[in-house]
Scaffold this motif. Structure first.
Motif, PDB file in Angstrom:
ATOM      1  N   PRO A  46       2.489  -6.453   1.840  1.00  0.00           N
ATOM      2  CA  PRO A  46       3.331  -7.617   1.522  1.00  0.00           C
ATOM      3  C   PRO A  46       4.611  -7.662   2.358  1.00  0.00           C
ATOM      4  O   PRO A  46       5.193  -8.723   2.530  1.00  0.00           O
ATOM      5  CB  PRO A  46       3.636  -7.442   0.033  1.00  0.00           C
ATOM      6  N   ASP A  47       5.094  -6.507   2.881  1.00  0.00           N
ATOM      7  CA  ASP A  47       6.320  -6.497   3.690  1.00  0.00           C
ATOM      8  C   ASP A  47       6.030  -6.729   5.157  1.00  0.00           C
ATOM      9  O   ASP A  47       6.930  -6.640   6.009  1.00  0.00           O
ATOM     10  CB  ASP A  47       7.050  -5.162   3.502  1.00  0.00           C
ATOM     11  N   MET A  69       0.859  -1.188   0.000  1.00  0.00           N
ATOM     12  CA  MET A  69       0.000   0.000   0.000  1.00  0.00           C
ATOM     13  C   MET A  69       0.892   1.233   0.000  1.00  0.00           C
ATOM     14  O   MET A  69       1.791   1.369   0.813  1.00  0.00           O
ATOM     15  CB  MET A  69      -0.889   0.012   1.244  1.00  0.00           C
ATOM     16  N   PRO A  70       0.682   2.191  -0.881  1.00  0.00           N
ATOM     17  CA  PRO A  70       1.524   3.396  -0.913  1.00  0.00           C
ATOM     18  C   PRO A  70       1.233   4.258   0.308  1.00  0.00           C
ATOM     19  O   PRO A  70       0.104   4.405   0.737  1.00  0.00           O
ATOM     20  CB  PRO A  70       1.119   4.088  -2.220  1.00  0.00           C
ATOM     21  N   THR A  71       2.283   4.838   0.863  1.00  0.00           N
ATOM     22  CA  THR A  71       2.117   5.716   2.020  1.00  0.00           C
ATOM     23  C   THR A  71       2.115   7.168   1.623  1.00  0.00           C
ATOM     24  O   THR A  71       1.730   8.023   2.400  1.00  0.00           O
ATOM     25  CB  THR A  71       3.244   5.494   3.022  1.00  0.00           C
ATOM     26  N   ASP A  72       2.530   7.457   0.398  1.00  0.00           N
ATOM     27  CA  ASP A  72       2.524   8.833  -0.084  1.00  0.00           C
ATOM     28  C   ASP A  72       1.973   8.838  -1.498  1.00  0.00           C
ATOM     29  O   ASP A  72       2.195   7.912  -2.268  1.00  0.00           O
ATOM     30  CB  ASP A  72       3.942   9.418  -0.108  1.00  0.00           C
ATOM     31  N   PRO A  73       1.266   9.882  -1.875  1.00  0.00           N
ATOM     32  CA  PRO A  73       0.791   9.956  -3.266  1.00  0.00           C
ATOM     33  C   PRO A  73       1.940  10.177  -4.201  1.00  0.00           C
ATOM     34  O   PRO A  73       2.894  10.886  -3.882  1.00  0.00           O
ATOM     35  CB  PRO A  73      -0.169  11.156  -3.230  1.00  0.00           C
ATOM     36  N   PRO A  74       1.906   9.576  -5.397  1.00  0.00           N
ATOM     37  CA  PRO A  74       2.973   9.808  -6.377  1.00  0.00           C
ATOM     38  C   PRO A  74       3.049  11.284  -6.724  1.00  0.00           C
ATOM     39  O   PRO A  74       2.037  11.944  -6.944  1.00  0.00           O
ATOM     40  CB  PRO A  74       2.564   8.958  -7.578  1.00  0.00           C
ATOM     41  N   GLY A  75       4.295  11.792  -6.772  1.00  0.00           N
ATOM     42  CA  GLY A  75       4.449  13.216  -7.015  1.00  0.00           C
ATOM     43  C   GLY A  75       3.920  13.641  -8.353  1.00  0.00           C
ATOM     44  O   GLY A  75       4.322  13.140  -9.377  1.00  0.00           O
ATOM     45  N   GLY A  76       2.999  14.617  -8.343  1.00  0.00           N
ATOM     46  CA  GLY A  76       2.469  15.210  -9.577  1.00  0.00           C
ATOM     47  C   GLY A  76       1.523  14.338 -10.353  1.00  0.00           C
ATOM     48  O   GLY A  76       1.020  14.744 -11.384  1.00  0.00           O
ATOM     49  N   GLU A  77       1.251  13.094  -9.907  1.00  0.00           N
ATOM     50  CA  GLU A  77       0.401  12.196 -10.671  1.00  0.00           C
ATOM     51  C   GLU A  77      -0.900  11.882  -9.962  1.00  0.00           C
ATOM     52  O   GLU A  77      -1.660  11.030 -10.386  1.00  0.00           O
ATOM     53  CB  GLU A  77       1.141  10.884 -10.951  1.00  0.00           C
ATOM     54  N   ARG A  78      -1.143  12.549  -8.853  1.00  0.00           N
ATOM     55  CA  ARG A  78      -2.396  12.243  -8.145  1.00  0.00           C
ATOM     56  C   ARG A  78      -3.579  12.674  -8.980  1.00  0.00           C
ATOM     57  O   ARG A  78      -3.578  13.723  -9.596  1.00  0.00           O
ATOM     58  CB  ARG A  78      -2.403  12.974  -6.793  1.00  0.00           C
ATOM     59  N   GLU A  79      -4.571  11.815  -8.995  1.00  0.00           N
ATOM     60  CA  GLU A  79      -5.782  12.121  -9.764  1.00  0.00           C
ATOM     61  C   GLU A  79      -6.379  13.420  -9.279  1.00  0.00           C
ATOM     62  O   GLU A  79      -6.533  13.644  -8.082  1.00  0.00           O
ATOM     63  CB  GLU A  79      -6.798  10.970  -9.604  1.00  0.00           C
ATOM     64  N   GLN A  80      -6.724  14.290 -10.230  1.00  0.00           N
ATOM     65  CA  GLN A  80      -7.222  15.615  -9.889  1.00  0.00           C
ATOM     66  C   GLN A  80      -8.716  15.638  -9.591  1.00  0.00           C
ATOM     67  O   GLN A  80      -9.248  16.628  -9.156  1.00  0.00           O
ATOM     68  CB  GLN A  80      -6.927  16.592 -11.042  1.00  0.00           C
TER      69      GLN A  80
END
Length: 692
Positions: free
Chosen positions: A118-119, A1-12
């Motif tokens: 998974p980790d 699970m991502p803990t931070d949104p991908p830079g500049g690619e978050r759905e607007q």
């Protein structure tokens, strides 16, 4: 699970996370967020930003306490409680205050549960919605559940093809069918109306055009209650405009049968009129007793009743046609039918002759001449049925009521017809008695016509056969096979005749004739002409002269139209002399199989007068076969007479075996099972006398 949104690619998109379109949760905002073990926000969904007012960059990796009002001193914060309970319980649901970024506090519903990556690291996921939205959804769901479960009004949802998609128990009970038996079926297969398709057209108009219907009254029956007339107040509306719902029709149905007796009566009256209309079209199509009786049974079952029989009084020919209520009544059952399961079929079809004891219910109906309706019980069975086994069969048949209608025509009791209804069906009403009387009266007249016709036809047929030759005098040089076939039972006897007359010098006269008309008069005229022709044959050497005398006899006897072919064969010369009075021509089959039409003059029919009859001479080779016949052999509905003649020639060409076998084969191949007209066929094979 991502803990931070991908830079500049978050759905607007700032839209809400919604449930499946068309459900009650469609407009409920759902916030999704994740908390780590330290109570910090590790995931922040678009719905969370909408609900709490914080953009991701303002809260990610920060404490979750910003989402809640400050706790009382010494008490743990709400975020810590959510994380702790979610890990401890695996799933926790709670309502508590939440804080918006603008400082407002609102009631909020939370669902929390742990999620492991998974980790091996885990977070507590939280789902949150405003309490007011949840309350609205819960209220709507509770209302709809209560509406479908307890509402006494029938509720239904149909798809675009007007099939059941959803309905409540109240409607299922009205129809007498389970909810499962409805689903997928067209509504018109359950609501059975007699309005000529008007209700189905109304349903289609609502679905296609969106026009609502409010409070329409519909008379109907259902498969679950096939014998119960109902009236319903029906309101319908299109579903196509309700958000993103599937197209179709919604409806509310109220059973208003008790207050709408007038509509029920009108529905029943239409049914009775329709039955009488069918009876007028179906009963009496022929002059056959058994066919007429079957037509009555088929008209009444199953619309009017579940079983019916037709019985005629069994009388000897010399018995008076008077009903004596003091004597047992013997009837002959000539038609029966039922839609009930066994043993009802054995009850209606197990006997041909039935005896009813004096004083039976049958006697009561015949004595008054009016239909009566009686319940099927021990008393009825004891008074009506002679044999105990048959009485038990009646009681076990499933019949609840029997209507007995006398068959009376021209003041004479012809018999009875009985209509029976199953025990679960409403008993016969006064209106039903009147309808049964109408059916019986119509059928009685048709049956009496058939009976009288049968007598006249039997007389005519007996007379005709008595007047036709039982044996023929062919002589040593002419071998003859002759056949007479009367018309089918639905047609009156005609005036066809023939004769083979032995004359001095081994000569033989062959005669075939046909009197116009049918019945006793035609048979009598035929007999007169045959006897006269036989007498004249002994005194007239020329066939033309014989037909002239026969024509005069026909005119004196009032015979307006008759045809006749007269042939005189002399074996000493091998010659035949032929005269014809409007009859189908003579056919000659030569020994090599060639078939031709004799060249002969065809005169006018007998009874016209004023015209001479020519005589034609033919040379016949040894073994030639002559075919004399009447028009019934070559004329048929839908077939040209020339085609009939050619078919007869073809049969003669292919004739094999004996003369008798050839005659039978010709009739079998050229005539239908029930011929429309009388038919005569005479085959004569000639030979020459040895020279002296």
């Amino acid at each position: 699970m991502p803990t931070d949104p991908p830079g500049g690619e978050r759905e607007q998109s700032r839209g809400l996370l919604r449930s499946e379109p068309g459900t009650l949760l469609e407009h409920v905002a759902v916030a999704v967020f994740g908390l780590d073990g330290g109570g910090r926000i590790r995931y922040w969904g678009p719905g969370a930003e909408e609900l709490f007012g914080y953009p991701p960059q303002a809260v990610l990796r920060g404490p979750a306490d910003v989402l809640f009002p400050a706790p009382p001193t010494g008490r743990p914060g709400a975020a810590a409680q959510l994380a702790e309970r979610g890990r401890a319980l695996g799933y926790w649901r709670v309502r508590m205050p939440a804080a918006h970024r603008d400082g407002t506090v609102f009631d909020c519903g939370f669902r929390v549960f742990p999620v492991t990556g998974p980790d091996g690291s885990s977070v507590v996921m939280g789902l949150a919605s405003r309490g007011a939205d949840l309350d609205r959804v819960k209220t709507n769901l509770a209302f709809l559940d209560a509406l479908f479960e307890t509402c006494p009004i029938g509720l239904v949802m149909l798809d675009e093809r007007l099939r059941y998609v959803h309905l409540n128990q109240a409607l299922a009970d009205m129809d007498g069918m389970s909810i499962a038996e409805h689903l997928g079926r067209p509504m018109t297969e359950v609501m059975l109306t007699s309005d000529g398709g008007e209700y189905e057209r109304t349903l289609r108009a609502v679905a296609d055009e969106g026009r609502p219907v409010v409070g329409a009254l519909v008379g109907l029956r259902t498969p679950g209650h096939p014998h119960r007339d109902q009236v319903r107040s029906v309101s319908l509306f299109a579903l196509s405009g309700a958000g993103d719902t599937r197209p179709g029709v919604g409806g509310l149905l109220v059973d208003v049968t008790d207050r709408e007796h007038a509509i029920l009566e009108a529905t029943a009256a239409r049914g009775r009129l329709a039955l009488l209309d069918r009876a007028a079209a179906r009963i009496g199509t022929t002059l056959d007793l058994h066919v007429t009786a079957r037509e009555l049974v088929e008209t009444a079952v199953p619309g009017f009743c579940d079983g019916a029989v037709v019985e005629l009084v069994d009388r000897a020919p010399d018995d008076p046609e008077v009903f004596d209520p003091a004597l047992p009544l013997v009837t002959r059952r000539i038609a029966a039918g039922t839609v009930l399961p066994p043993p009802a079929d054995e009850l209606v079809g197990g006997l041909e002759y039935i005896t009813y004891p004096a004083g039976s219910s049958i006697h009561a109906a015949l004595r008054t001449g009016r239909p009566v309706s009686l319940p099927v019980n021990e008393e009825f069975a004891t008074r009506t049925v002679v044999h105990q086994e048959r009485a038990r069969l009646l009681l076990d048949s499933g019949l609840g009521d029997i209507l007995i209608a006398p068959l009376i025509a021209r003041g004479t009791v012809q018999g009875i017809t009985m209509f029976g209804r199953a025990a679960g069906r409403p008993a016969f009403t006064e209106e039903d008695l009147g309808l049964a009387g109408e059916l019986a009266s119509r059928a009685a007249l048709c049956l009496d016509n058939a009976r009288l016709y049968g007598r006249v036809r039997d007389i005519a047929l007996t007379l005709q056969r008595a007047l036709l030759p039982s044996a023929t005098g062919a002589g040593p040089y002419v071998r003859v096979a002759h056949r007479y076939l009367p018309a089918g039972h639905a047609t009156e006897v005609g005036g066809d005749w023939y004769d083979v007359i032995s004359l001095p010098g081994d000569r033989v006269a062959l005669v075939v004739g046909d009197v116009m008309g049918h019945g006793v008069q035609a048979a009598a005229a035929m007999g007169r002409l045959r006897i006269t022709a036989k007498a004249l044959a002994r005194h007239h050497a020329h066939p033309g002269e014989l037909l002239t005398e026969l024509d005069a006899c026909a005119r004196e006897a009032g015979i307006e139209l008759a045809t006749c072919l007269y042939l005189l064969y002399d074996p000493a010369t091998g010659r035949a002399r032929v005269a014809n009075a409007g009859h189908p021509p003579l056919l000659v089959r030569l020994p090599d199989g060639t078939v031709g039409t004799a060249a002969q003059a065809t005169g006018v029919p007998l009874g016209v007068g004023g015209f001479p009859f020519a005589t034609t001479e033919l040379d016949l080779p040894e073994g030639a076969t002559l075919a004399l016949y009447t028009d019934g052999l070559i004329e048929a509905r839908g077939r040209d007479i020339d085609a009939g003649m050619e078919a007869l020639r073809d049969q003669l060409r292919r004739a094999r075996g004996t003369m008798e076998e050839a005659a039978d084969r010709i009739l079998a191949n050229l005539l239908p099972t029930t011929p429309a007209d009388d038919t005569v066929l005479v085959l004569a094979q000639v030979s020459r006398a040895p020279s002296r």
